[in-house]
Write a protein that holds these residues in place. Structure first.
Motif, PDB file in Angstrom:
ATOM      1  N   GLY A   1       0.776  -1.283  -0.123  1.00 12.91           N
ATOM      2  CA  GLY A   1      -0.034  -0.075  -0.031  1.00 12.91           C
ATOM      3  C   GLY A   1       0.805   1.341  -0.196  1.00 12.91           C
ATOM      4  O   GLY A   1       0.430   2.218  -0.654  1.00 12.91           O
ATOM      5  N   TYR A   2       1.961   1.285   0.613  1.00 14.55           N
ATOM      6  CA  TYR A   2       2.679   2.347   0.650  1.00 14.55           C
ATOM      7  C   TYR A   2       3.589   2.659  -0.697  1.00 14.55           C
ATOM      8  O   TYR A   2       3.309   3.806  -1.135  1.00 14.55           O
ATOM      9  N   TRP A   3       3.799   1.833  -1.425  1.00 11.60           N
ATOM     10  CA  TRP A   3       4.247   1.789  -2.888  1.00 11.60           C
ATOM     11  C   TRP A   3       3.374   2.338  -3.643  1.00 11.60           C
ATOM     12  O   TRP A   3       3.470   3.265  -4.311  1.00 11.60           O
ATOM     13  N   LEU A   4       2.173   1.904  -3.711  1.00 11.52           N
ATOM     14  CA  LEU A   4       1.049   2.278  -4.667  1.00 11.52           C
ATOM     15  C   LEU A   4       0.817   3.710  -4.380  1.00 11.52           C
ATOM     16  O   LEU A   4       0.652   4.615  -5.314  1.00 11.52           O
ATOM     17  N   GLY A   5       0.787   4.108  -2.926  1.00 13.41           N
ATOM     18  CA  GLY A   5       0.384   5.485  -2.636  1.00 13.41           C
ATOM     19  C   GLY A   5       1.481   6.508  -3.022  1.00 13.41           C
ATOM     20  O   GLY A   5       0.967   7.736  -3.438  1.00 13.41           O
ATOM     21  N   GLN A   6       2.477   5.967  -2.952  1.00 16.60           N
ATOM     22  CA  GLN A   6       3.760   7.041  -3.436  1.00 16.60           C
ATOM     23  C   GLN A   6       3.784   7.290  -4.881  1.00 16.60           C
ATOM     24  O   GLN A   6       4.722   8.133  -5.270  1.00 16.60           O
ATOM     25  N   GLN A   7       2.929   6.731  -5.733  1.00 17.44           N
ATOM     26  CA  GLN A   7       2.973   6.708  -7.246  1.00 17.44           C
ATOM     27  C   GLN A   7       2.551   8.433  -7.605  1.00 17.44           C
ATOM     28  O   GLN A   7       2.911   8.787  -8.754  1.00 17.44           O
ATOM     29  N   GLY A   8       1.528   8.674  -6.894  1.00 16.79           N
ATOM     30  CA  GLY A   8       1.108  10.128  -7.256  1.00 16.79           C
ATOM     31  C   GLY A   8      -0.358   9.953  -7.728  1.00 16.79           C
ATOM     32  O   GLY A   8      -1.096   9.141  -7.493  1.00 16.79           O
ATOM     33  N   ARG A   9      -0.761  11.148  -8.200  1.00 19.64           N
ATOM     34  CA  ARG A   9      -2.149  11.274  -8.640  1.00 19.64           C
ATOM     35  C   ARG A   9      -2.365  10.880  -9.935  1.00 19.64           C
ATOM     36  O   ARG A   9      -1.536  10.733 -10.863  1.00 19.64           O
ATOM     37  N   ILE A  10      -3.466  10.281 -10.016  1.00 23.40           N
ATOM     38  CA  ILE A  10      -4.123   9.428 -11.402  1.00 23.40           C
ATOM     39  C   ILE A  10      -4.579  10.755 -12.211  1.00 23.40           C
ATOM     40  O   ILE A  10      -5.515  11.509 -11.695  1.00 23.40           O
ATOM     41  N   THR A  11      -4.294  10.538 -13.434  1.00 26.99           N
ATOM     42  CA  THR A  11      -4.579  11.789 -14.566  1.00 26.99           C
ATOM     43  C   THR A  11      -5.791  11.679 -15.309  1.00 26.99           C
ATOM     44  O   THR A  11      -6.111  12.747 -15.764  1.00 26.99           O
TER      45      THR A  11
ATOM     46  N   ARG B   1     -15.159  -6.441 -14.681  1.00 28.40           N
ATOM     47  CA  ARG B   1     -14.701  -5.366 -15.385  1.00 28.40           C
ATOM     48  C   ARG B   1     -14.308  -4.278 -14.229  1.00 28.40           C
ATOM     49  O   ARG B   1     -14.953  -4.367 -13.206  1.00 28.40           O
ATOM     50  N   ALA B   2     -13.669  -3.390 -14.444  1.00 28.93           N
ATOM     51  CA  ALA B   2     -13.261  -2.257 -13.486  1.00 28.93           C
ATOM     52  C   ALA B   2     -13.161  -0.888 -14.153  1.00 28.93           C
ATOM     53  O   ALA B   2     -12.485  -0.765 -15.223  1.00 28.93           O
ATOM     54  N   LEU B   3     -13.323   0.029 -13.311  1.00 27.43           N
ATOM     55  CA  LEU B   3     -12.965   1.294 -13.854  1.00 27.43           C
ATOM     56  C   LEU B   3     -12.315   2.065 -12.585  1.00 27.43           C
ATOM     57  O   LEU B   3     -12.923   1.954 -11.548  1.00 27.43           O
ATOM     58  N   ILE B   4     -11.503   3.106 -12.741  1.00 23.85           N
ATOM     59  CA  ILE B   4     -10.803   3.979 -11.817  1.00 23.85           C
ATOM     60  C   ILE B   4     -11.088   5.283 -12.380  1.00 23.85           C
ATOM     61  O   ILE B   4     -10.881   5.815 -13.513  1.00 23.85           O
ATOM     62  N   LEU B   5     -12.018   6.190 -11.630  1.00 24.90           N
ATOM     63  CA  LEU B   5     -12.426   7.498 -11.974  1.00 24.90           C
ATOM     64  C   LEU B   5     -11.637   8.566 -11.169  1.00 24.90           C
ATOM     65  O   LEU B   5     -12.027   8.767 -10.078  1.00 24.90           O
ATOM     66  N   PRO B   6     -10.692   9.314 -11.874  1.00 28.57           N
ATOM     67  CA  PRO B   6      -9.832  10.001 -11.090  1.00 28.57           C
ATOM     68  C   PRO B   6     -10.775  11.472 -10.768  1.00 28.57           C
ATOM     69  O   PRO B   6     -11.380  11.964 -11.711  1.00 28.57           O
ATOM     70  N   THR B   7     -10.606  11.966  -9.441  1.00 29.97           N
ATOM     71  CA  THR B   7     -11.389  13.195  -9.147  1.00 29.97           C
ATOM     72  C   THR B   7     -10.623  14.290  -8.608  1.00 29.97           C
ATOM     73  O   THR B   7      -9.235  14.011  -8.261  1.00 29.97           O
ATOM     74  N   LEU B   8     -11.100  15.423  -8.475  1.00 29.81           N
ATOM     75  CA  LEU B   8     -10.433  16.661  -7.872  1.00 29.81           C
ATOM     76  C   LEU B   8     -10.188  16.285  -6.537  1.00 29.81           C
ATOM     77  O   LEU B   8     -11.187  15.561  -5.910  1.00 29.81           O
ATOM     78  N   GLY B   9      -9.423  16.875  -5.818  1.00 24.85           N
ATOM     79  CA  GLY B   9      -9.134  16.720  -4.396  1.00 24.85           C
ATOM     80  C   GLY B   9      -9.728  17.986  -3.741  1.00 24.85           C
ATOM     81  O   GLY B   9      -9.859  18.920  -4.237  1.00 24.85           O
TER      82      GLY B   9
ATOM     83  N   PRO C   1      -5.489  21.919 -10.822  1.00 27.49           N
ATOM     84  CA  PRO C   1      -5.739  20.352 -10.951  1.00 27.49           C
ATOM     85  C   PRO C   1      -4.489  19.474 -11.359  1.00 27.49           C
ATOM     86  O   PRO C   1      -3.727  20.042 -12.238  1.00 27.49           O
ATOM     87  N   ALA C   2      -4.448  18.437 -11.005  1.00 33.93           N
ATOM     88  CA  ALA C   2      -3.180  17.712 -11.439  1.00 33.93           C
ATOM     89  C   ALA C   2      -3.435  17.236 -12.842  1.00 33.93           C
ATOM     90  O   ALA C   2      -2.362  16.715 -13.488  1.00 33.93           O
ATOM     91  N   SER C   3      -4.500  17.150 -13.436  1.00 32.91           N
ATOM     92  CA  SER C   3      -4.772  16.983 -14.837  1.00 32.91           C
ATOM     93  C   SER C   3      -5.949  17.819 -15.303  1.00 32.91           C
ATOM     94  O   SER C   3      -6.908  17.615 -14.682  1.00 32.91           O
ATOM     95  N   PRO C   4      -5.978  18.150 -16.545  1.00 34.03           N
ATOM     96  CA  PRO C   4      -7.212  18.489 -17.085  1.00 34.03           C
ATOM     97  C   PRO C   4      -8.412  17.604 -17.371  1.00 34.03           C
ATOM     98  O   PRO C   4      -9.693  18.034 -17.785  1.00 34.03           O
ATOM     99  N   HIS C   5      -8.140  16.370 -17.205  1.00 40.25           N
ATOM    100  CA  HIS C   5      -9.078  15.424 -17.571  1.00 40.25           C
ATOM    101  C   HIS C   5      -9.786  15.028 -16.346  1.00 40.25           C
ATOM    102  O   HIS C   5     -10.582  14.072 -16.377  1.00 40.25           O
ATOM    103  N   LEU C   6      -9.520  15.737 -14.984  1.00 36.03           N
ATOM    104  CA  LEU C   6     -10.162  15.329 -13.844  1.00 36.03           C
ATOM    105  C   LEU C   6     -11.499  16.239 -13.812  1.00 36.03           C
ATOM    106  O   LEU C   6     -11.530  17.313 -14.230  1.00 36.03           O
ATOM    107  N   ILE C   7     -12.655  15.582 -13.269  1.00 36.93           N
ATOM    108  CA  ILE C   7     -13.806  16.233 -12.790  1.00 36.93           C
ATOM    109  C   ILE C   7     -14.047  15.908 -11.342  1.00 36.93           C
ATOM    110  O   ILE C   7     -13.412  15.076 -10.632  1.00 36.93           O
ATOM    111  N   SER C   8     -14.836  17.062 -11.026  1.00 33.29           N
ATOM    112  CA  SER C   8     -15.180  16.689  -9.531  1.00 33.29           C
ATOM    113  C   SER C   8     -16.153  15.536  -9.016  1.00 33.29           C
ATOM    114  O   SER C   8     -16.875  14.982  -9.888  1.00 33.29           O
ATOM    115  N   GLU C   9     -16.139  15.256  -7.550  1.00 30.81           N
ATOM    116  CA  GLU C   9     -17.241  14.164  -7.137  1.00 30.81           C
ATOM    117  C   GLU C   9     -18.468  14.514  -7.594  1.00 30.81           C
ATOM    118  O   GLU C   9     -19.194  13.639  -8.023  1.00 30.81           O
TER     119      GLU C   9
END
Length: 755
Positions: A112-122, A503-511, A543-551
């Motif tokens: 979990g530590y390694w995964l978290g250290q990779q940064g923001r999903i774009t 099937r799986a989705l990861i939807l990156p959002t604004l923080g 925001p970390a990426s122009p592709h992020l949208i809010s919750e």
């Protein structure tokens, strides 16, 4: 046979201990915090961000729910809050190229530590059926996939909508509205795993499932009892409030199986004197055996009655059930209490003397009280103690369940609850012209069981790390893999992204730290703190990426994709202007009248609380209820210990910031188990030896956590402690608190199998 932990991943490597590290670190803590922040954000971004944390014109810390006073420090954050901000505002990025290089099977081997250290999903990513890695996907296609799966279900109750405590009021309100318009009350949330026991006990006894005190009450108290809680790691800013209470003359009793450095010696980083000298906060430390709290409070209540120290006027006017309770309290047995608690008689009598000397008493608690089979009666017994002395609805007195995530209380207020009150659903239906389901939905434990048994097929998570936070890891992961679709709204990677459905989705959002511009206008969201204050939160970073949208935008677009044009709810309007969401909240949720106007005031507003404000108790009897449950405490077979799962100092919930537990003197590793030296000698566990932890429960299933290093540590006798999520595998899914169904993660019977 015990197995040594694998090498190559530093989170698994053996720790080093240093007893000198047990005290809080003052100046070194500040330097450590700034170093971590600058590594993630750089110097300029660190200043730009940290100076806005918890400010009236800034953003709410994504960490704990501790409130802010009206007067704010320039640096209104703690060490772990700064780390939470740094991880969200990091300059590191997880792009589609990262997913192309890392199959899901590879992600599943990472800590979990390694995964978290990779940064923001774009960008949003999708794992198609049969694929081995996530691939970039458009937002439009992502919502089409969700709609395909949800509309294909045989029943809306085959869908689960989980909510993390970081979700804003606006997003939470929209999510529960969508779920109910879709047709289900399956709204599990992180409260189910933490303070559900508090809510259950308080709703029955005082009529509202929230704490009754304010920050000012803590400053005015004569006595503060901190039970089953480690503020120094989990709610560090609380220590400043305790320090202020002490300076005004308050006494503090700590009730906990482990000594905690923050309560023993607090170094306040807000002042030079505080950093250099520090101050002892605890006047009396009751090192209680795990799960013995109900027995302790029951005996104290007996002694209050016998001392003739009951506030008879308050009891006669405002309470119900006193005689039945008093009869049970008088039957409390000294010998049984000493066995249950591991305390000596003199310490309990000293605690009683402090209670009798106090006119204004507050009891604070956290997971140490809420995660046992008998947690609900334990918290009821705490309420009994306060009722006996008239300490509800009095300034400087009351109940203080300390919530652990920044808006977990607000999410529940917004309707994230699998067992909603009919009045709430009636108001929701009137406002939106829908027909909400009236049958109860699934909480967290029941959701896992439904996935396991094929009764649920779609899992949608608004934040959090569901797989990492939940009990019985092997069972939970197998259950998640049975889903047709898993969806995670996230800012960063975590274990749940590697345990997927078909099937799986990861939807990156604004923080929380990000600017949120909708319809050409900068938006803000709101949160509710642990003491019922509602205030705004405004991010200030690009925001970390122009592709992020809010919750709120994610929920609104998902709702339109799933419900189609037949839904008359103005989802598009809600996405463009969050003020329109707050207008609707003001007409549905009591206490939020004129929401937009009141939250525009600096610092926000306080929600009404009838027991605190009026000594009015909205219970079934119309009064505060004494209760008289039988005293329970965990049984401990010969050669076994009671294990509590807990956080290290360098983590927040399942997010691991680093590999040290500085306040406990542990460095460089997480697979450790703390055992009292006398217990360790009796069990043949040498300091530094490796052992497997094997939990024992009535189902006879072996649950094993291999390769833990023994650390001799002054825990209460018969008790052990180790970090989660590494030890969640030991907690049986069906071992839960009565009434609340909260996982019993603080009282796990374990044996040790050593090489």
């Amino acid at each position: 046979m015990a197995t040594k932990p694998p090498t190559g991943d530093p989170v698994q490597d053996a720790p080093r201990t240093d007893a000198a590290q047990h005290a809080a670190a003052g100046l070194s803590a500040v330097a450590h915090t700034l170093r971590i922040a600058q590594q993630q954000m750089g110097v300029r971004r660190t200043a730009q961000t940290l100076l806005k944390v918890n400010q009236k014109d800034g953003f709410d810390c994504p960490g704990c729910a501790w409130p802010e006073g009206d007067k704010r420090h320039t640096a209104e954050f703690c060490e772990n809050g700064a780390k939470a901000v740094a991880e969200e505002a990091t300059l590191r990025r997880v792009t589609p190229d990262f997913f192309a290089a890392h199959p899901v099977a590879d992600l599943a081997t990472r800590s979990g530590y390694w995964l978290g250290q990779q940064g923001r999903i774009t960008q949003p990513v999708y794992l198609p059926e049969g694929a081995d890695r996530y691939q970039a996907v458009t937002w439009e296609r992502a919502f089409e996939i969700i709609a395909e799966e949800l509309t294909a279900l045989a029943s809306p109750d085959e869908a689960l909508f989980y909510t993390s405590g970081r979700t804003s009021n606006e997003a939470a309100f929209l999510l529960q509205l969508f779920a109910r318009e879709f047709g289900t009350n399956n709204l599990p949330d992180c409260s189910n795993m933490c303070h559900e026991s508090s809510g259950s006990a308080l709703t029955e006894t005082i009529g509202i499932g929230k704490g009754s005190v304010s920050l000012e009450d803590l400053h005015q108290a004569d006595l503060i009892i901190v039970a089953g809680q480690n503020p120094g790691t989990n709610h560090p800013r609380m220590l400043s409030a305790l320090e202020q209470a002490k300076s005004a003359g308050a006494k503090i009793i700590s009730v906990n199986p482990l000594p905690e450095a923050g309560l023993e010696r607090f170094k306040n980083p807000q002042t030079a004197r505080g950093m250099l000298r520090g101050a002892a906060l605890t006047d009396l430390f009751l090192q209680i055996r795990i799960g013995g709290d109900q027995a302790l409070f029951r005996l104290l209540n007996k002694m209050i009655i016998e001392a003739g120290a009951v506030d008879t006027g308050f009891v006669a006017e405002h309470t119900h059930g006193y005689e039945e309770f008093a009869e049970a309290a008088r039957a409390a047995d000294w010998d049984e209490t000493l066995t249950a608690t591991g305390l000596d008689r003199a310490a309990i009598e000293e605690a009683l003397a402090m209670i009798l000397a106090s006119r204004r008493t507050i009891v604070c608690w956290a997971m140490g009280l809420t995660q046992h089979k008998h947690s609900v009666p334990t918290i009821r017994e705490v309420v009994n103690l306060l009722l006996l002395r008239g300490n509800i609805g009095r300034p400087g007195a009351g109940v203080c369940p300390v919530r652990g995530h920044s808006n977990v209380q607000g999410d529940r207020t917004m309707g994230i609850f699998e067992r909603p009150a009919p009045a709430f659903l009636d108001a929701l239906d009137r406002e939106f012209g829908i027909t909400s389901p009236r049958h109860h939905g699934y909480d967290v434990v029941r959701s896992i069981q439904a996935l396991r048994d094929g009764e649920a097929k779609v899992f949608f998570a608004m934040g959090g790390n569901f797989v990492g936070a939940t009990p019985d890891t092997a069972v939970t992961e197998a259950a998640m893999r049975r889903a047709r679709l898993t969806v995670h709204v996230s800012t960063k990677l975590n274990r749940s992204h590697a345990v997927t459905g078909t099937r799986a989705l990861i939807l990156p959002t604004l923080g929380r730290t990000d600017k949120d511009v909708q319809g050409g206008q900068k938006q803000f969201v709101t949160v509710e703190d642990s003491m019922g204050m509602v205030h705004s939160s405004r991010g200030n970073l690009t925001p970390a990426s122009p592709h992020l949208i809010s919750e709120p935008a994610i929920v609104a677009r998902m709702a339109r994709a799933v419900l189609g044009p037949a839904s008359t709810t103005p989802w598009e309007e809600f996405e463009k202007d969050y003020g329109t969401i707050r207008d609707r909240i003001s007409r549905v949720v009591p206490g939020f009248e004129d929401f937009n106007d009141r939250v525009a005031r600096p610092g926000g507003f306080t929600l009404p609380h009838a027991p605190r404000d009026e000594r009015r108790f909205p219970t079934a009897t119309g009064k505060a209820n004494f209760t008289a449950a039988p005293v329970e405490y965990p049984a401990l077979p010969e050669g076994r210990l009671l294990l509590q799962t807990m956080r290290s100092h360098d983590q927040y919930n399942t997010t691991i910031y680093g590999l040290d537990d500085r306040y406990r003197g542990i460095k460089g590793g997480r697979r450790i188990v703390m055992v009292n030296p006398e217990d360790a000698r009796a069990l043949g566990l040498a300091d530094g030896a490796y052992t497997d932890l094997v939990s024992e429960w009535k189902d006879g299933v072996e649950r094993r956590a291999p390769g833990f290093r023994v650390v001799h540590y002054p825990t209460a006798r018969g008790c052990a402690a180790a970090y989660y999520p590494e030890t969640n595998v030991l907690v049986p899914l069906d071992a839960t608190a009565d009434t609340s169904n909260t996982p019993a993660s603080k009282s796990v019977v374990v044996r040790f199998e050593t090489a």
